[in-house]
Design an enzyme around this catalytic site. Structure first.
Site, PDB file in Angstrom:
ATOM      1  N   LYS A  61       0.844  -1.209   0.000  1.00 31.43           N
ATOM      2  CA  LYS A  61       0.000   0.000   0.000  1.00 31.43           C
ATOM      3  C   LYS A  61       0.869   1.245   0.000  1.00 31.43           C
ATOM      4  O   LYS A  61       0.640   2.186  -0.769  1.00 31.43           O
ATOM      5  CB  LYS A  61      -0.879   0.006   1.250  1.00 31.43           C
ATOM      6  N   ASN A  62       1.920   1.235   0.825  1.00 30.30           N
ATOM      7  CA  ASN A  62       2.719   2.452   0.995  1.00 30.30           C
ATOM      8  C   ASN A  62       3.749   2.657  -0.103  1.00 30.30           C
ATOM      9  O   ASN A  62       4.464   3.658  -0.093  1.00 30.30           O
ATOM     10  CB  ASN A  62       3.371   2.463   2.387  1.00 30.30           C
TER      11      ASN A  62
ATOM     12  N   CYS B 150      -4.107  12.793  12.722  1.00 32.69           N
ATOM     13  CA  CYS B 150      -4.936  11.578  12.709  1.00 32.69           C
ATOM     14  C   CYS B 150      -4.804  10.955  14.089  1.00 32.69           C
ATOM     15  O   CYS B 150      -4.166  11.535  14.976  1.00 32.69           O
ATOM     16  CB  CYS B 150      -4.468  10.627  11.616  1.00 32.69           C
TER      17      CYS B 150
ATOM     18  N   ARG C  27       0.997  14.676  12.805  1.00 32.94           N
ATOM     19  CA  ARG C  27       1.392  14.456  11.406  1.00 32.94           C
ATOM     20  C   ARG C  27       1.665  15.766  10.650  1.00 32.94           C
ATOM     21  O   ARG C  27       1.014  16.111   9.684  1.00 32.94           O
ATOM     22  CB  ARG C  27       0.337  13.641  10.667  1.00 32.94           C
TER      23      ARG C  27
ATOM     24  N   ASP D  16       4.996   0.543  11.956  1.00 28.59           N
ATOM     25  CA  ASP D  16       3.722  -0.034  11.487  1.00 28.59           C
ATOM     26  C   ASP D  16       3.536  -1.477  11.933  1.00 28.59           C
ATOM     27  O   ASP D  16       2.476  -2.050  11.680  1.00 28.59           O
ATOM     28  CB  ASP D  16       3.635   0.041   9.951  1.00 28.59           C
TER      29      ASP D  16
ATOM     30  N   ARG E 132      -8.662  -0.199   5.063  1.00 27.87           N
ATOM     31  CA  ARG E 132      -7.777   0.765   4.392  1.00 27.87           C
ATOM     32  C   ARG E 132      -6.455   0.099   4.000  1.00 27.87           C
ATOM     33  O   ARG E 132      -5.809   0.505   3.052  1.00 27.87           O
ATOM     34  CB  ARG E 132      -7.482   1.940   5.325  1.00 27.87           C
TER      35      ARG E 132
HETATM   36  C1  EPZ Z   1       4.554   6.902   6.211  1.00 22.59           C
HETATM   37  O1  EPZ Z   1       3.849   7.980   6.799  1.00 22.59           O
HETATM   38  C2  EPZ Z   1       3.588   5.733   6.166  1.00 22.59           C
HETATM   39  N1  EPZ Z   1       2.431   6.078   5.331  1.00 22.59           N
HETATM   40  C3  EPZ Z   1       3.122   5.386   7.578  1.00 22.59           C
HETATM   41  O2  EPZ Z   1       2.283   4.230   7.486  1.00 22.59           O
HETATM   42  C4  EPZ Z   1       4.345   5.040   8.419  1.00 22.59           C
HETATM   43  O3  EPZ Z   1       3.934   4.786   9.749  1.00 22.59           O
HETATM   44  C5  EPZ Z   1       5.347   6.207   8.387  1.00 22.59           C
HETATM   45  O4  EPZ Z   1       5.682   6.534   7.021  1.00 22.59           O
HETATM   46  C6  EPZ Z   1       6.636   5.880   9.134  1.00 22.59           C
HETATM   47  O5  EPZ Z   1       7.224   4.749   8.572  1.00 22.59           O
HETATM   48  C7  EPZ Z   1       2.544   5.986   3.992  1.00 22.59           C
HETATM   49  O6  EPZ Z   1       3.591   5.640   3.460  1.00 22.59           O
HETATM   50  C8  EPZ Z   1       1.328   6.331   3.189  1.00 22.59           C
HETATM   51  P1  EPZ Z   1       6.879  10.205   8.174  1.00 22.59           P
HETATM   52  P2  EPZ Z   1       4.502   9.476   6.767  1.00 22.59           P
HETATM   53  O7  EPZ Z   1       6.813  11.449   7.372  1.00 22.59           O
HETATM   54  O8  EPZ Z   1       5.234   9.662   5.496  1.00 22.59           O
HETATM   55  C9  EPZ Z   1       7.226  13.476  11.575  1.00 22.59           C
HETATM   56  C10 EPZ Z   1       0.378   2.922   7.817  1.00 22.59           C
HETATM   57  O9  EPZ Z   1      -0.041   2.396   8.844  1.00 22.59           O
HETATM   58  N2  EPZ Z   1       7.143  14.449  10.462  1.00 22.59           N
HETATM   59  O10 EPZ Z   1       8.036   9.264   7.969  1.00 22.59           O
HETATM   60  O11 EPZ Z   1       3.458  10.436   7.141  1.00 22.59           O
HETATM   61  C11 EPZ Z   1       5.914  12.715  11.759  1.00 22.59           C
HETATM   62  O12 EPZ Z   1       5.029  13.446  12.580  1.00 22.59           O
HETATM   63  C12 EPZ Z   1       0.909   4.350   7.871  1.00 22.59           C
HETATM   64  O13 EPZ Z   1       0.437   2.361   6.682  1.00 22.59           O
HETATM   65  C13 EPZ Z   1       7.387  15.795  10.730  1.00 22.59           C
HETATM   66  O14 EPZ Z   1       7.650  16.191  11.869  1.00 22.59           O
HETATM   67  O15 EPZ Z   1       5.542   9.360   7.980  1.00 22.59           O
HETATM   68  C14 EPZ Z   1       6.362  11.440  12.404  1.00 22.59           C
HETATM   69  O16 EPZ Z   1       6.526  11.681  13.794  1.00 22.59           O
HETATM   70  C15 EPZ Z   1       0.701   4.992   9.239  1.00 22.59           C
HETATM   71  N3  EPZ Z   1       7.308  16.695   9.710  1.00 22.59           N
HETATM   72  C16 EPZ Z   1       7.728  11.191  11.781  1.00 22.59           C
HETATM   73  O17 EPZ Z   1       8.152  12.446  11.237  1.00 22.59           O
HETATM   74  C17 EPZ Z   1       7.027  16.313   8.425  1.00 22.59           C
HETATM   75  O18 EPZ Z   1       7.001  17.185   7.532  1.00 22.59           O
HETATM   76  C18 EPZ Z   1       7.722  10.174  10.659  1.00 22.59           C
HETATM   77  O19 EPZ Z   1       6.749  10.596   9.718  1.00 22.59           O
HETATM   78  C19 EPZ Z   1       6.792  14.940   8.173  1.00 22.59           C
HETATM   79  C20 EPZ Z   1       6.859  14.030   9.200  1.00 22.59           C
END
Ligand code: EPZ
Length: 427
Positions: A22-23, A122, A127, A312, A404
């Site tokens: 999915k991701n 969320c 996020r 995850d 989802r």
């Molecule tokens: C991706 O989310 C995945 N989603 C998430 O999977 C997964 O948990 C996550 O990466 C971490 O591996 C998809 O790929 C669609 P991040 P993403 O940006 O890209 C902070 C699932 O269950 N952050 O790596 O949103 C953020 O708050 C989902 O399939 C900032 O501070 O994750 C988090 O604490 C849930 N500023 C950390 O970084 C930003 O601009 C990691 O977030 C972006 C992120």
């Protein structure tokens, strides 16, 4: 609202086919915006989030259609963005799926402008998207926030730059990679995320004509090109779906063969589970999981960006450790609120105490079935795993979360001996 009813106590035995990730599928679908030609994706999972992304792209003007597939009943997905009708991603679509933010980079790179609703938080955290926006500014975009929308402009096109991420972000790495491939000159993404889904996106972009080096390393070097062309791309297997079923076998003391996937995608999980007494073996057609030869022993886990233990899979591991011998400390370092499965597991008799970002899980002899509430995608499946091993009946409510990210979950588990069924409201 649909629920899932489970009668626990059966060891899983059988084979499960793993779907496409999915991701990986979500950013790959967004990448279709980067070219006038068709991007054809195969091994696409049938999930709510995929349909949501298809709907979002369609309102941008992307033609989205299924080709008659040979073996694959669903057939390859063809995406064609010859004409982009709108560069706005509206709130009512973005709020349904945060990954909608992944159209920002490609729309800006292709059209010089994008207006995307702020995705908002969320259940698992606030996020933010500051790393996405800071990176786009480094590439020369003007970024404004107004009325809950992100407005980005680059009327003269994007210019290559060095972007150093202060912390690892999967989405920001994907957005900026997709922006940089059409920027003028060289870009370097330092401290980029290394998740396999990013490597899959980069390889697909290369097939579309992008010039990218350092794939799977933390430093991506991109030389911008004038335009990209179409490509065919098979999506990598879903390592989170794989890890979820591995842990369902572990918790129930069962034996599963997971086809269409590979152990290399799960090294951190494999190390933890082998220490807990679960045998994982790479086979010709996938992964064999054998549990039950001895009682599970507790292991400590700390989530981290790839190649660390995936956040995850944290909730699912907690369900496994809930019935292991001893005490396990599970520390969540990626999201600030990803322990919502704890009170629900506690309703089933799990002994878990949370101290800030860590949860101490003391294994119990038996979990007891109970009605529980799903709160987010991965917490939901943690409750399913607990239900599979608990004595008696478990009802998991609000399972739209599950749909989802998991394709035909109850069918796949029932085919391996689980007593599990989806029931409507009256059930
Ligand atoms: C991706 O989310 C995945 N989603 C998430 O999977 C997964 O948990 C996550 O990466 C971490 O591996 C998809 O790929 C669609 P991040 P993403 O940006 O890209 C902070 C699932 O269950 N952050 O790596 O949103 C953020 O708050 C989902 O399939 C900032 O501070 O994750 C988090 O604490 C849930 N500023 C950390 O970084 C930003 O601009 C990691 O977030 C972006 C992120």
């Amino acid at each position: 609202m649909d629920k899932i009813r489970i009668l626990g106590g059966r060891a899983l035995e059988g084979r499960i086919a793993i779907g496409g990730a999915k991701n990986a599928a979500l950013p790959l679908m967004a990448a279709s915006l980067l070219t006038r030609q068709s991007l054809v994706l195969t091994n696409l999972p049938e999930l709510l989030d995929i349909a949501t992304m298809a709907g979002l792209l369609a309102q941008h003007g992307v033609g989205v259609s299924r080709r008659k597939g040979d073996g694959d009943s669903r057939g390859p997905l063809e995406l064609n963005a010859a004409q982009i009708a709108s560069t706005t991603a509206p709130y009512d679509l973005v709020r349904k799926m945060r990954a909608s933010i992944l159209v920002l980079g490609p729309l800006l790179a292709r059209c010089g402008h994008a207006r995307v609703s702020l995705p908002g938080g969320c259940a698992i955290g606030t996020r933010p998207v500051d790393l996405h926006l800071q990176g786009l500014e480094r590439l020369g975009a003007v970024v404004e926030l107004e009325g809950g929308y992100i407005e980005v402009r680059a009327p003269k096109g994007l210019k290559g730059a060095e972007i150093v991420f202060p912390s690892v972000s999967v989405g920001a790495t994907e957005n900026l990679l997709m922006a940089a491939v059409l920027a003028e000159g060289e870009s370097r993404l330092i401290n980029a995320a290394r998740e396999p889904e990013i490597g899959d996106l980069a390889r697909c972009l290369q097939a579309m004509g992008a010039k990218i080096e350092g794939i799977d390393s933390g430093c991506l070097r991109i030389l911008g090109v004038g335009e990209l062309h179409g490509a065919h791309h098979a999506i990598i297997p879903d390592r989170i779906e794989t890890g979820t079923y591995v842990m369902a076998a572990a918790a129930t003391g069962g034996r599963l063969t997971l086809t269409g996937t590979r152990l290399g995608l799960l090294a951190a999980l494999a190390r933890s589970l082998e220490a807990a007494g679960v045998a994982l073996t790479e086979r010709e057609d996938g992964i064999e999981v054998c549990a039950g030869s001895r009682a599970l022993t507790s292991v400590d886990v700390t989530t981290a960006p790839y190649p660390g233990f995936p956040t995850d899979l944290q909730a699912q591991m907690m369900a496994v450790m809930a019935v292991a011998e001893g005490a396990s400390t599970i520390t969540e370092t990626i999201f600030e609120n990803r322990f919502m499965h704890v009170p629900e597991l506690a309703r089933m008799g799990a002994d878990i105490s949370v101290h800030g970002a860590s949860a101490v899980v003391r294994g119990v002899k038996h979990l007891l079935g109970a009605p529980v509430m799903a709160t987010d995608l991965r917490a939901s499946v943690s409750l399913v795993i607990a239900g599979l091993v608990a004595e008696g009946e478990t009802i998991v409510n609000r399972i739209y979360h599950l749909d989802r990210g998991y394709e035909r979950l109850e069918e796949k588990l029932a085919a391996c001996g689980a007593r599990i069924e989806r029931v409507g409201d009256g059930g």
